[in-house]
Design an enzyme around this catalytic site. Structure first.
Site, PDB file in Angstrom:
ATOM      1  N   SER A 270       0.867  -1.184   0.000  1.00 37.64           N
ATOM      2  CA  SER A 270       0.000   0.000   0.000  1.00 37.64           C
ATOM      3  C   SER A 270       0.899   1.228   0.000  1.00 37.64           C
ATOM      4  O   SER A 270       2.085   1.137   0.347  1.00 37.64           O
ATOM      5  CB  SER A 270      -0.933  -0.014   1.214  1.00 37.64           C
ATOM      6  OG  SER A 270      -0.184  -0.134   2.401  1.00 37.64           O
TER       7      SER A 270
ATOM      8  N   GLU B  30       1.249   5.555   0.878  1.00 34.04           N
ATOM      9  CA  GLU B  30       0.706   6.758   1.529  1.00 34.04           C
ATOM     10  C   GLU B  30       1.018   7.991   0.686  1.00 34.04           C
ATOM     11  O   GLU B  30       2.142   8.150   0.196  1.00 34.04           O
ATOM     12  CB  GLU B  30       1.313   6.931   2.931  1.00 34.04           C
ATOM     13  CG  GLU B  30       0.743   8.151   3.651  1.00 34.04           C
ATOM     14  CD  GLU B  30       1.493   8.499   4.927  1.00 34.04           C
ATOM     15  OE1 GLU B  30       1.203   7.900   5.968  1.00 34.04           O
ATOM     16  OE2 GLU B  30       2.381   9.387   4.869  1.00 34.04           O
TER      17      GLU B  30
ATOM     18  N   ASP C  76      -0.705  14.828  16.396  1.00 31.22           N
ATOM     19  CA  ASP C  76       0.148  15.501  17.374  1.00 31.22           C
ATOM     20  C   ASP C  76      -0.609  16.637  18.031  1.00 31.22           C
ATOM     21  O   ASP C  76      -1.352  17.352  17.367  1.00 31.22           O
ATOM     22  CB  ASP C  76       1.417  16.021  16.695  1.00 31.22           C
ATOM     23  CG  ASP C  76       2.331  14.859  16.322  1.00 31.22           C
ATOM     24  OD1 ASP C  76       2.382  13.890  17.102  1.00 31.22           O
ATOM     25  OD2 ASP C  76       2.947  14.916  15.252  1.00 31.22           O
TER      26      ASP C  76
ATOM     27  N   ALA D  83       5.108   7.900  25.115  1.00 32.47           N
ATOM     28  CA  ALA D  83       4.691   6.713  25.875  1.00 32.47           C
ATOM     29  C   ALA D  83       5.457   6.620  27.191  1.00 32.47           C
ATOM     30  O   ALA D  83       6.664   6.879  27.239  1.00 32.47           O
ATOM     31  CB  ALA D  83       4.933   5.451  25.048  1.00 32.47           C
TER      32      ALA D  83
ATOM     33  N   PHE E 137      13.188  15.028  10.506  1.00 34.08           N
ATOM     34  CA  PHE E 137      11.836  14.553  10.806  1.00 34.08           C
ATOM     35  C   PHE E 137      11.879  13.462  11.887  1.00 34.08           C
ATOM     36  O   PHE E 137      11.016  13.410  12.768  1.00 34.08           O
ATOM     37  CB  PHE E 137      11.174  14.039   9.523  1.00 34.08           C
ATOM     38  CG  PHE E 137       9.753  13.619   9.736  1.00 34.08           C
ATOM     39  CD1 PHE E 137       8.770  14.558   9.992  1.00 34.08           C
ATOM     40  CD2 PHE E 137       9.394  12.272   9.715  1.00 34.08           C
ATOM     41  CE1 PHE E 137       7.456  14.177  10.218  1.00 34.08           C
ATOM     42  CE2 PHE E 137       8.088  11.873   9.943  1.00 34.08           C
ATOM     43  CZ  PHE E 137       7.117  12.828  10.196  1.00 34.08           C
TER      44      PHE E 137
ATOM     45  N   HIS F 103       3.787  -0.991   3.729  1.00 35.00           N
ATOM     46  CA  HIS F 103       3.122   0.293   3.484  1.00 35.00           C
ATOM     47  C   HIS F 103       4.219   1.332   3.197  1.00 35.00           C
ATOM     48  O   HIS F 103       5.005   1.662   4.082  1.00 35.00           O
ATOM     49  CB  HIS F 103       2.335   0.677   4.747  1.00 35.00           C
ATOM     50  CG  HIS F 103       1.523   1.924   4.640  1.00 35.00           C
ATOM     51  ND1 HIS F 103       0.422   2.028   3.812  1.00 35.00           N
ATOM     52  CD2 HIS F 103       1.631   3.127   5.256  1.00 35.00           C
ATOM     53  CE1 HIS F 103      -0.113   3.233   3.936  1.00 35.00           C
ATOM     54  NE2 HIS F 103       0.600   3.921   4.795  1.00 35.00           N
TER      55      HIS F 103
END
Ligand code: FAD
Length: 306
Positions: A27, A29, A121, A165, A229, A279
């Site tokens: 797939s 994005e 975010d 987390a 990034f 992906h």
């Protein structure tokens, strides 16, 4: 399946370019373009990638889930113009519950049946409504989507834990909560540490989390941007990768050759280790994703061209 067990057959079938790999689902994005020039580039990429028959293509959205930012119109265009199964990302970090519900209802009414449900975010000023007017986390959004329609729902997973987390365990528990709330697939953040991806897969299997794991792969179009990034999203950039791109800042051609090899090698290893869905974060560019697909043995077929 343990990672060690997996490693032992990494030299077996599929480890080399001459050896066929099992079929996997792929797939892609895309993100909504912000200018006419970017729009033209995106559609060039779509036309070149569509013939690889992705199971679906997904379209990102901003943190507020606002379809006016281009997600809904691109999803529609990918369905109508390219005949692709287009999936909308929906984030809930900044918009009130009622707004998010309306967006989801509009997606359902327009025939969109698969949503990537995300928190997004939080706003940069750190101020977030905690009075219950917002869905606090992606698991809450998944539960809401379940009430709105019989959507197929994918959620984010993090081989290197999400930066907010409390712990690796807490992050894994969160993934389980999202699946238990009704998500049917986990798509990973990109992760250059393939062992970490496989550990996450093994952990899901051991915990009885039956949802398929689609592994996110980021072709490195620009190493400096990837490094920047990655700092923001908490993805590691290993030393071996820095070494491979060392000295290539002003040499995009060499960067692309190295990047194609890195992307394809990671994809091949994942497939050999039993991963069944990949992906690709295309960044609206086709060339490295095509190179990787071809090195996996995939071939375009014109019947599906956009
Ligand atoms: P959640 O699953 O809600 O988790 C967020 C954090 O909160 C985690 O650290 C989690 O461990 C923690 N947490 C969850 N529940 C609780 C709880 N009850 N108590 C305490 N802590 C909790 N961003 C965009 O803006 N647009 C996009 O289109 C987009 N697409 C993405 C696609 C993929 C496949 C991935 C992997 C990420 C994408 N992102 C996107 C980034 C994502 O929005 C951010 O990583 C965001 O910070 C977290 O979103 P989430 O859905 O993983 O959040």
């Amino acid at each position: 399946m343990s990672t060690d067990a997996g490693r032992s057959h990494a030299r077996g079938p599929g480890a080399w370019l001459s050896e066929p790999l099992p079929q996997v689902a792929i797939s892609f994005e895309f993100f909504p373009p912000k200018s006419a020039e970017a729009d033209a580039r995106l559609w060039q990429a779509v036309e070149r990638l569509a013939p690889f028959h992705p199971s679906y293509v997904s379209v990102t959205c901003g943190a507020g889930g606002n379809p006016a930012e281009g997600t809904a119109s691109l999803v529609e265009a990918l369905r109508a113009r390219a005949d692709l199964c287009a999936v909308a990302h929906l984030t809930c970090a900044t918009a009130p519950r009622a707004t998010i519900d309306q967006i989801a209802e509009r997606y359902w009414d327009s025939g969109v049946r698969h949503i990537v449900a995300l928190r997004g975010d939080p706003p940069k000023d750190g101020v977030r409504d905690r009075d219950g007017a917002h869905y606090g986390f992606a698991a809450d959004l998944v539960a809401a989507l379940r009430r709105i329609g019989d959507f197929e729902i994918s959620v984010a997973a993090y081989p290197e834990p999400h930066p907010e987390a409390a712990s690796r365990e807490a992050d894994f528990d969160n993934l389980k909560r999202k699946i238990d709330a009704g998500a049917g697939r986990a798509i990973t953040q990109y992760c250059f540490d393939t062992d970490a991806v496989l550990r996450l897969r093994d952990r899901m299997v051991a915990a009885g989390v039956a949802a398929p794991l689609s592994v996110g792969i980021l072709p490195v179009h620009n190493f400096t941007q990837v490094r920047r990034f990655s700092e923001r999203c908490g993805a590691g950039v290993p030393d071996w990768l820095c070494d491979l791109f060392d000295g290539l800042d002003n040499d995009p051609e060499q960067q692309a050759l190295v990047a194609a090899s890195v992307t394809a090698e990671q994809a091949r290893r994942l497939i050999v280790e039993g991963i069944e869905e990949l992906h690709f974060y295309t960044l609206n560019r086709a060339e490295l994703t095509i190179a990787a697909c071809r090195l996996l043995g995939l071939r375009p077929s014109l019947a599906c061209a956009a």
